[in-house]
Design an enzyme around this catalytic site. Sequence first.
Site, PDB file in Angstrom:
ATOM      1  N   ARG A 237       0.861  -1.174   0.000  1.00 22.31           N
ATOM      2  CA  ARG A 237       0.000   0.000   0.000  1.00 22.31           C
ATOM      3  C   ARG A 237       0.904   1.232   0.000  1.00 22.31           C
ATOM      4  O   ARG A 237       1.966   1.232   0.634  1.00 22.31           O
ATOM      5  CB  ARG A 237      -0.890   0.052   1.263  1.00 22.31           C
ATOM      6  CG  ARG A 237      -2.102  -0.860   1.209  1.00 22.31           C
ATOM      7  CD  ARG A 237      -3.170  -0.302   0.285  1.00 22.31           C
ATOM      8  NE  ARG A 237      -4.338  -1.182   0.186  1.00 22.31           N
ATOM      9  CZ  ARG A 237      -4.470  -2.151  -0.707  1.00 22.31           C
ATOM     10  NH1 ARG A 237      -3.510  -2.402  -1.568  1.00 22.31           N
ATOM     11  NH2 ARG A 237      -5.557  -2.888  -0.726  1.00 22.31           N
ATOM     12  N   GLU A 266      -3.688   7.548  -4.718  1.00 20.27           N
ATOM     13  CA  GLU A 266      -3.943   7.152  -6.107  1.00 20.27           C
ATOM     14  C   GLU A 266      -5.197   7.843  -6.644  1.00 20.27           C
ATOM     15  O   GLU A 266      -6.161   8.046  -5.892  1.00 20.27           O
ATOM     16  CB  GLU A 266      -4.122   5.628  -6.157  1.00 20.27           C
ATOM     17  CG  GLU A 266      -2.865   4.907  -5.700  1.00 20.27           C
ATOM     18  CD  GLU A 266      -3.049   3.426  -5.470  1.00 20.27           C
ATOM     19  OE1 GLU A 266      -4.090   2.878  -5.892  1.00 20.27           O
ATOM     20  OE2 GLU A 266      -2.153   2.817  -4.873  1.00 20.27           O
ATOM     21  N   HIS A 284      -1.307   0.434 -10.008  1.00 19.44           N
ATOM     22  CA  HIS A 284      -1.975  -0.467  -9.072  1.00 19.44           C
ATOM     23  C   HIS A 284      -2.623  -1.622  -9.824  1.00 19.44           C
ATOM     24  O   HIS A 284      -3.794  -1.940  -9.615  1.00 19.44           O
ATOM     25  CB  HIS A 284      -3.026   0.289  -8.239  1.00 19.44           C
ATOM     26  CG  HIS A 284      -3.343  -0.418  -6.940  1.00 19.44           C
ATOM     27  ND1 HIS A 284      -3.837   0.227  -5.822  1.00 19.44           N
ATOM     28  CD2 HIS A 284      -3.230  -1.718  -6.566  1.00 19.44           C
ATOM     29  CE1 HIS A 284      -4.000  -0.643  -4.834  1.00 19.44           C
ATOM     30  NE2 HIS A 284      -3.643  -1.829  -5.263  1.00 19.44           N
TER      31      HIS A 284
END
Lengths: 319, 317
Positions: A237, A266, A284
């Site tokens: 993360r 993000e 991601h």
Amino acid sequence: MPPPAPADDAGDRPLVLLSQTPLPHFAAALEGRYRLVLAADADAATAAEARVLLVAGLNKVPAELLDRLPALELVTAVPVGVDHVDLAACRRRGIAVTNAGPAFAADSADYAVGLVVAVLRRVAAADAYVRRGRWATDGDYPLTTKVSGKRVGIVGLGRIGSMVARRLAAFGCAVSYNSRSPKPSAPYKFFPSVLDLAADSDVVVLSCALTEETRRIVNREVMEALGKDGVLVNVGRGGLVDEPELVRCLREGVIGGAGLDVYENEPDVPPELFAMDNVVLSDHRAVFTPESFRGVLDLVAGNIDAFFAGRPLISPVTL
Amino acid sequence: MESLGVLLLHPMDAYLEQELARRCRLLRFCWDAPPDRRDAFLRAHAGSVRAVVTGGVAGAGAALIDALPRLEIVACFSVGFDRVDLARCRERGVRVTNTPGVLTDDVADLAVGLAIAVLRRIPQADGYVRAGQWKAKGDFTLTTRFSGKRVGIIGLGRIGLAIARRVEAFGCPVSYYQRTKRDYPNYTFFPTVVELAATSDVLVVACSLNEQSRRIVSREVIDALGPGGVLVNIGRGGHVDEPELVAALAEGRLGGAGLDVFEDEPEVPEALVALDNVVLAPHMGSGTRETRRAMADVVLGNLEAHVSGKPLLTPVV
């Protein structure tokens, strides 16, 4: 993306609330098995009845949302990480939580290894070099550094971390790890702190959950310990890393490179990274494979079905 | 070794060049000069050149060998020696050495790195993010899982075996083709490359280039590998029918490719540059500081052995 249409006939399909609209891949498959209602759209009766909440993405699931669902017993999450769910509230209320960890592990591990090689051997930068015609005009790409033999420190030796370890060991890397507690069955050296791990590593791979203890676990001190030739790879993360400090450390040459699939906010990515050749960026996507999605569906449905049938959950998260 | 006249065919490595200059009588060839100047250079120095140090792409052809009457040894700064005229060397009693072993790990690392990069579109994701498209468009791409893919290896030599060991850790079943079947309990042998390609998701070229293996990846093999298949070439451009490969990739008849080598380096077919399903590398399989240093030491070690009359470290001829 419009939410799934409410069923005309509730019939036999159990009620499952959604924390957000799922990706199309999931919606279609789940609609056939469950009566899906967006939590935000649920009327009072539906909210009072709901026993299962499907966390269909990374939107936060705070205590306020959970508190509107008095009958809630199970939170089943699609993502691997459940740091965006108020786990303390779940613990207080005795709500079980599952994630889809097992389905995603291989892809996450593969991507982490792909990033390690891509950063150390400049695979992405060299691909751009060739496409821009520079091989013909500027000659061979500058020498990079060997992957085999690098000391790799893995933060978090769970499903993903142990798969990363096995893969990089096969590349001839010397693997060590840090986790909450040592794993006696793991044939790798254990370091009690991330700082000590970084000091003894050429590459640090983050594959642990984001919790209060691990937030910004990679800070300036850790990066200085990793050193000017050291490489950080993050498939965990963004919150595990002090991101502004990471950018500074890369800019100043405090560390040698980074492979990043995740970021603090993000899809915002610090633009200073865009000009760096020693960095490989991705959106991601480490777990975005059709194979993962099929596996996730099986796992989510498997957990929900087990719950309704009174059987043990398949992938419960320890709260 | 101070009296050994060594002709360095082209710049290849700073450390190697520095050591040759320090330990031998080094002559640097005017590689980029026009043909008549090159010929004049060779004529002028023919009397003193006893050793040639060359790279994998340059090699040493008959014309060069014939121009050097005192030549005793050709030391390749590469494991490949397909561009060295071995027959001419044998006729003349010229020894040939290469640099096997020291570059095995690097080449295997890159082969697997390229396979993952192609299947998971790593450079494309990187470009997408750098161009600000994640923020602007935010669409997500599914790319196929690497773990568990069936990997077919052409040539299970040092490099092929190193690749096999790596991909096994990803749960990839390994098959192979080579001229002779060996006894590998975990790897499935196929007697032809077409059969290997037909049962592989990722086909890796890891054999040496010679008359039998030239264009071994033919149209038939590419068709057998198919729209779901990926080719990884860390061997030589000459292993592949390149125009056929490019067409198959552009038309979607082949799923993707990770290419470190090309038929006419550093030229790369224009059509490949526009494709999203390829990863291109500038022949950097052994291009790490650690390995090039080790390769240089092998070259120097072979030259030392030669002048002291000891057995060569890694002779080809």
